[in-house]
Design a protein around this motif. Structure first.
Motif, PDB file in Angstrom:
ATOM      1  N   GLU A 115       1.538  -4.835   4.827  1.00  0.00           N
ATOM      2  CA  GLU A 115       0.669  -3.782   5.080  1.00  0.00           C
ATOM      3  C   GLU A 115      -0.801  -4.026   4.473  1.00  0.00           C
ATOM      4  O   GLU A 115      -1.763  -2.876   4.743  1.00  0.00           O
ATOM      5  N   VAL A 116      -0.996  -5.058   3.853  1.00  0.00           N
ATOM      6  CA  VAL A 116      -2.352  -5.246   3.332  1.00  0.00           C
ATOM      7  C   VAL A 116      -3.144  -6.305   4.283  1.00  0.00           C
ATOM      8  O   VAL A 116      -2.540  -7.238   4.691  1.00  0.00           O
ATOM      9  N   SER A 117      -4.319  -5.830   4.853  1.00  0.00           N
ATOM     10  CA  SER A 117      -5.235  -6.747   5.553  1.00  0.00           C
ATOM     11  C   SER A 117      -6.624  -6.712   5.197  1.00  0.00           C
ATOM     12  O   SER A 117      -7.126  -5.946   4.374  1.00  0.00           O
TER      13      SER A 117
ATOM     14  N   HIS B 124       3.760  -8.105   1.171  1.00  0.00           N
ATOM     15  CA  HIS B 124       2.989  -7.020   1.344  1.00  0.00           C
ATOM     16  C   HIS B 124       2.229  -7.054   2.631  1.00  0.00           C
ATOM     17  O   HIS B 124       0.989  -7.227   2.721  1.00  0.00           O
TER      18      HIS B 124
ATOM     19  N   SER C  77      -2.165  -0.157   4.874  1.00  0.00           N
ATOM     20  CA  SER C  77      -1.498   0.573   5.606  1.00  0.00           C
ATOM     21  C   SER C  77      -0.451   1.397   4.799  1.00  0.00           C
ATOM     22  O   SER C  77       0.714   0.997   4.637  1.00  0.00           O
TER      23      SER C  77
ATOM     24  N   LYS D 137      -7.742  -3.445   3.314  1.00  0.00           N
ATOM     25  CA  LYS D 137      -7.201  -2.207   3.765  1.00  0.00           C
ATOM     26  C   LYS D 137      -5.664  -2.353   3.364  1.00  0.00           C
ATOM     27  O   LYS D 137      -4.993  -3.211   3.568  1.00  0.00           O
TER      28      LYS D 137
END
Lengths: 83, 83
Positions: free
Chosen positions: A33-35, A31, B48, B46
């Motif tokens: 896309e996770v931050s 993943h 995306s 977060k």
């Protein structure tokens, strides 16, 4: 009677290695896309008080004295519901 | 991009000695009006994603696989804001 939730988290300036480890594990799970992972605690409890203002004041006092380490952590008090 | 919060807490049937210790400490501080203390963790991050539904699905997958121990804990995903 009020149901209260207190959020306790590290202040922005404090490093959180545990959050970094979880960020890395999430990314390794695929993943990307996770931050910006941040971790905190919450405390739910009931306060027997005659007004919202009193309940919040009691919760803030407890948070300051006991739930949060105010050197490193900040807290936020929220009323979840009036019972 | 969505800002997500995941709440993780013990299931109702699981004993939480840490919560009991904090309950006792609060009462000893002189706050007998406080009861039913429960403790949990929250994870802010977060994601995306192109839609709310996608972001929630990703967050639920991560929570199930990594953030919560689903044998003892339950979780709840919430969208804090759309960035």
């Amino acid at each position: 009677m009020f149901k209260i939730r207190v959020y306790v988290g590290y202040k922005e300036s404090v490093l959180d290695p545990q959050a970094e480890v979880i960020q890395g594990a999430i990314n390794r799970l695929g993943h990307g896309e996770v931050s910006d992972v941040k971790i905190g605690k919450f405390f739910d409890f009931k306060v027997s008080a005659t007004s919202k203002e009193d309940a919040i004041q009691i919760a803030e006092k407890i948070s300051d004295q006991l739930l949060a380490n105010v050197n490193m952590e900040s807290f936020k008090v929220e009323i979840l519901e009036e019972l």
